[in-house]
Design a protein around this motif. Structure first.
Motif, PDB file in Angstrom:
ATOM      1  N   ILE A   1       7.668 -13.307   0.255  1.00 52.46           N
ATOM      2  CA  ILE A   1       9.206 -12.624   1.074  1.00 52.46           C
ATOM      3  C   ILE A   1       8.181 -13.279   2.726  1.00 52.46           C
ATOM      4  O   ILE A   1       9.216 -12.926   3.429  1.00 52.46           O
ATOM      5  N   ALA A   2       7.449 -12.975   2.563  1.00 48.49           N
ATOM      6  CA  ALA A   2       6.874 -12.705   4.587  1.00 48.49           C
ATOM      7  C   ALA A   2       6.774 -14.600   5.004  1.00 48.49           C
ATOM      8  O   ALA A   2       7.414 -14.391   5.849  1.00 48.49           O
ATOM      9  N   ALA A   3       7.388 -15.365   4.045  1.00 44.91           N
ATOM     10  CA  ALA A   3       7.763 -16.797   4.119  1.00 44.91           C
ATOM     11  C   ALA A   3       9.115 -16.783   4.050  1.00 44.91           C
ATOM     12  O   ALA A   3       9.170 -17.631   4.887  1.00 44.91           O
ATOM     13  N   LEU A   4       9.775 -15.927   3.604  1.00 47.61           N
ATOM     14  CA  LEU A   4      11.182 -16.019   4.812  1.00 47.61           C
ATOM     15  C   LEU A   4      10.816 -15.490   5.848  1.00 47.61           C
ATOM     16  O   LEU A   4      12.145 -15.822   6.209  1.00 47.61           O
ATOM     17  N   GLY A   5      10.116 -15.655   6.210  1.00 49.20           N
ATOM     18  CA  GLY A   5      10.201 -14.977   8.064  1.00 49.20           C
ATOM     19  C   GLY A   5      10.655 -13.039   8.034  1.00 49.20           C
ATOM     20  O   GLY A   5      10.779 -12.976   9.451  1.00 49.20           O
ATOM     21  N   VAL A   6      10.558 -13.026   7.506  1.00 52.52           N
ATOM     22  CA  VAL A   6      10.625 -11.455   7.375  1.00 52.52           C
ATOM     23  C   VAL A   6       9.076  -9.990   7.266  1.00 52.52           C
ATOM     24  O   VAL A   6       8.761 -10.876   6.318  1.00 52.52           O
ATOM     25  N   PRO A   7       8.864  -9.577   7.901  1.00 49.21           N
ATOM     26  CA  PRO A   7       7.775  -8.839   7.354  1.00 49.21           C
ATOM     27  C   PRO A   7       7.618  -7.986   6.421  1.00 49.21           C
ATOM     28  O   PRO A   7       8.940  -7.658   6.121  1.00 49.21           O
ATOM     29  N   VAL A   8       6.907  -7.867   6.290  1.00 51.77           N
ATOM     30  CA  VAL A   8       6.502  -7.084   4.853  1.00 51.77           C
ATOM     31  C   VAL A   8       5.794  -5.753   4.906  1.00 51.77           C
ATOM     32  O   VAL A   8       4.705  -5.973   5.665  1.00 51.77           O
ATOM     33  N   ILE A   9       6.399  -4.440   4.368  1.00 47.12           N
ATOM     34  CA  ILE A   9       5.444  -3.386   5.086  1.00 47.12           C
ATOM     35  C   ILE A   9       5.216  -2.542   3.132  1.00 47.12           C
ATOM     36  O   ILE A   9       5.898  -2.862   2.429  1.00 47.12           O
ATOM     37  N   ALA A  10       4.009  -2.829   3.137  1.00 49.16           N
ATOM     38  CA  ALA A  10       3.471  -2.509   1.660  1.00 49.16           C
ATOM     39  C   ALA A  10       3.568  -0.268   1.506  1.00 49.16           C
ATOM     40  O   ALA A  10       2.836  -0.031   2.359  1.00 49.16           O
ATOM     41  N   ASP A  11       4.392  -0.254   0.735  1.00 52.11           N
ATOM     42  CA  ASP A  11       5.000   1.516   0.659  1.00 52.11           C
ATOM     43  C   ASP A  11       4.052   1.641  -0.880  1.00 52.11           C
ATOM     44  O   ASP A  11       4.189   1.503  -1.897  1.00 52.11           O
ATOM     45  N   PHE A  12       2.631   1.851  -0.455  1.00 58.38           N
ATOM     46  CA  PHE A  12       1.631   2.407  -2.100  1.00 58.38           C
ATOM     47  C   PHE A  12       1.179   3.571  -1.318  1.00 58.38           C
ATOM     48  O   PHE A  12       0.292   3.518  -2.488  1.00 58.38           O
ATOM     49  N   LYS A  13       1.481   4.280  -0.393  1.00 57.35           N
ATOM     50  CA  LYS A  13       1.407   5.455  -0.247  1.00 57.35           C
ATOM     51  C   LYS A  13      -0.297   5.795  -0.796  1.00 57.35           C
ATOM     52  O   LYS A  13      -0.280   6.551  -1.050  1.00 57.35           O
ATOM     53  N   VAL A  14      -0.432   5.035  -0.210  1.00 50.21           N
ATOM     54  CA  VAL A  14      -2.221   4.750  -0.405  1.00 50.21           C
ATOM     55  C   VAL A  14      -2.461   6.226  -0.067  1.00 50.21           C
ATOM     56  O   VAL A  14      -2.309   7.081   0.375  1.00 50.21           O
ATOM     57  N   ALA A  15      -3.829   6.973  -1.478  1.00 49.88           N
ATOM     58  CA  ALA A  15      -4.291   8.672  -1.374  1.00 49.88           C
ATOM     59  C   ALA A  15      -5.900   8.659  -1.995  1.00 49.88           C
ATOM     60  O   ALA A  15      -5.378   9.088  -2.861  1.00 49.88           O
ATOM     61  N   ASP A  16      -7.056   7.717  -1.423  1.00 54.28           N
ATOM     62  CA  ASP A  16      -8.262   7.827  -2.501  1.00 54.28           C
ATOM     63  C   ASP A  16      -9.004   8.613  -0.998  1.00 54.28           C
ATOM     64  O   ASP A  16      -8.701   8.558   0.391  1.00 54.28           O
ATOM     65  N   ILE A  17     -10.067   8.295  -1.659  1.00 52.79           N
ATOM     66  CA  ILE A  17     -10.928   8.494  -0.510  1.00 52.79           C
ATOM     67  C   ILE A  17     -11.198   6.789   0.399  1.00 52.79           C
ATOM     68  O   ILE A  17     -10.506   5.882   0.206  1.00 52.79           O
TER      69      ILE A  17
ATOM     70  N   CYS B   1       0.514   5.015   4.303  1.00 54.13           N
ATOM     71  CA  CYS B   1      -0.407   5.735   3.081  1.00 54.13           C
ATOM     72  C   CYS B   1      -0.054   7.051   3.606  1.00 54.13           C
ATOM     73  O   CYS B   1       0.875   7.564   4.133  1.00 54.13           O
ATOM     74  N   HIS B   2      -0.520   8.289   2.320  1.00 57.60           N
ATOM     75  CA  HIS B   2      -0.755   9.813   2.441  1.00 57.60           C
ATOM     76  C   HIS B   2      -2.009  10.417   3.221  1.00 57.60           C
ATOM     77  O   HIS B   2      -2.953   9.826   3.713  1.00 57.60           O
ATOM     78  N   ALA B   3      -1.564  11.612   3.815  1.00 54.01           N
ATOM     79  CA  ALA B   3      -1.879  11.818   4.882  1.00 54.01           C
ATOM     80  C   ALA B   3      -2.457  13.296   4.032  1.00 54.01           C
ATOM     81  O   ALA B   3      -3.784  13.291   4.552  1.00 54.01           O
ATOM     82  N   PHE B   4      -2.597  13.455   2.967  1.00 56.56           N
ATOM     83  CA  PHE B   4      -2.608  14.654   2.092  1.00 56.56           C
ATOM     84  C   PHE B   4      -4.107  14.064   1.378  1.00 56.56           C
ATOM     85  O   PHE B   4      -5.450  15.608   1.419  1.00 56.56           O
ATOM     86  N   PRO B   5      -5.275  13.649   2.014  1.00 60.10           N
ATOM     87  CA  PRO B   5      -5.949  13.523   1.048  1.00 60.10           C
ATOM     88  C   PRO B   5      -6.981  13.614   2.077  1.00 60.10           C
ATOM     89  O   PRO B   5      -8.461  13.995   2.349  1.00 60.10           O
ATOM     90  N   GLY B   6      -6.791  13.650   3.796  1.00 51.44           N
ATOM     91  CA  GLY B   6      -7.472  14.069   5.255  1.00 51.44           C
ATOM     92  C   GLY B   6      -7.527  12.920   5.678  1.00 51.44           C
ATOM     93  O   GLY B   6      -7.510  11.728   5.608  1.00 51.44           O
ATOM     94  N   GLY B   7      -8.312  13.230   6.909  1.00 52.74           N
ATOM     95  CA  GLY B   7      -8.225  12.640   8.608  1.00 52.74           C
ATOM     96  C   GLY B   7      -9.067  11.085   8.420  1.00 52.74           C
ATOM     97  O   GLY B   7      -8.925  10.504   7.948  1.00 52.74           O
ATOM     98  N   ASP B   8     -10.066  11.326   7.436  1.00 53.97           N
ATOM     99  CA  ASP B   8     -11.582  10.994   6.469  1.00 53.97           C
ATOM    100  C   ASP B   8     -10.280   9.315   5.908  1.00 53.97           C
ATOM    101  O   ASP B   8     -10.276   8.243   6.307  1.00 53.97           O
ATOM    102  N   SER B   9      -9.841   9.390   5.432  1.00 50.87           N
ATOM    103  CA  SER B   9      -9.255   9.287   4.322  1.00 50.87           C
ATOM    104  C   SER B   9      -7.833   8.406   5.170  1.00 50.87           C
ATOM    105  O   SER B   9      -7.803   6.981   5.061  1.00 50.87           O
ATOM    106  N   LEU B  10      -7.372   8.491   6.547  1.00 47.13           N
ATOM    107  CA  LEU B  10      -6.099   8.071   6.988  1.00 47.13           C
ATOM    108  C   LEU B  10      -6.489   7.429   8.139  1.00 47.13           C
ATOM    109  O   LEU B  10      -6.300   6.248   7.598  1.00 47.13           O
ATOM    110  N   GLU B  11      -8.395   7.257   8.539  1.00 46.63           N
ATOM    111  CA  GLU B  11      -8.843   6.930   9.305  1.00 46.63           C
ATOM    112  C   GLU B  11      -8.858   5.344   8.966  1.00 46.63           C
ATOM    113  O   GLU B  11      -8.513   4.211   9.715  1.00 46.63           O
TER     114      GLU B  11
END
Ligand code: BMP
Length: 211
Positions: A48-64, A85-95
């Motif tokens: 998809i990126a090769a078509l010239g459109v930026p791709v956003i990965a919505d994996f709602k990442v939420a782990d350690i 990403c999700h925020a609920f796992p905490g600030g360190d996960s988000l960072e």
């Protein structure tokens, strides 16, 4: 005025590439997530990126933090420009997500309040405000906030200042671009574009309404 982001939640590679090719000229980005990647593989991101459109990965990442880093590194190596990403796992996960994104020259967005009816329940009572504060502290590039509740988007804007807001809920979930386009940086539309009889015309119409 806001950008237009297509949520490409089809499950087959061929259909995804067909829709992406038809609509790319009218879009500012394409958001992909589990429906497409589990069906077509992560390599679809680069195609998809090769078509010239930026791709956003919505994996709602939420782990350690370590697992978040491993996930985000894969996302950016595959050609994505941003991760959600999700925020609920905490600030360190988000960072950890923010650090991976920035190490790859990409962006990290944090889900702060969700657009569906249950989102009003779960993210109320100060939760969304707290997540928005965490997004600021972690150095994220922006947040996800609901087009279905413009007053809530306005409240979260007060917390995040000039960081970006991408807003889902337009089209199939009942909101209109006009409800939030003055408040947000990007409107996310899925079924109302990829499920339309003429996806190209639908994308053009939504783009014009976002401008
Ligand atoms: P649709 O326009 O078809 O309802 O798609 C909305 C897209 O945005 C979907 O990919 C959904 O997973 C995502 N999304 C959402 O609808 N609400 C949120 O609060 C967060 C999301 O990521």
């Amino acid at each position: 005025m806001s950008a237009l982001i297509l949520a490409l939640d089809t499950t087959s590679r061929e259909e995804a590439l067909r829709i992406a090719s038809l609509t790319a000229d009218h879009l500012d980005a394409i958001k992909i997530g589990y429906p497409l990647v589990l069906g077509a593989g992560l390599s679809i991101a680069g195609e998809i990126a090769a078509l010239g459109v930026p791709v956003i990965a919505d994996f709602k990442v939420a782990d350690i933090p370590n697992t978040n880093t491993l996930i985000c590194d894969q996302v950016f190596a595959a050609g994505c420009s941003a991760v959600i990403c999700h925020a609920f796992p905490g600030g360190d996960s988000l960072e950890a997500c923010v650090a991976s994104a920035h190490a790859h020259g990409g962006e990290c967005f944090v889900v702060c309040e969700m657009s569906h009816p249950g989102g009003a329940e779960w993210f109320s009572g100060g939760v969304a405000e707290r997540f928005s504060g965490m997004a600021v502290t972690a150095g994220a590039d922006g947040i996800i906030a609901p087009a279905t509740r413009p007053a809530r988007v306005a409240a979260l804007r007060e917390i995040i200042g000039t960081k970006k807001i991408y807003s889902p809920g337009v089209g199939a979930q009942g909101a209109a671009p006009e409800d939030v386009k003055a408040l947000v940086d990007g409107v996310i539309v899925g079924r109302a574009i990829y499920g339309a009889a003429d996806p190209s015309a639908a994308a053009r119409e939504y783009r014009d309404r976002c401008r």
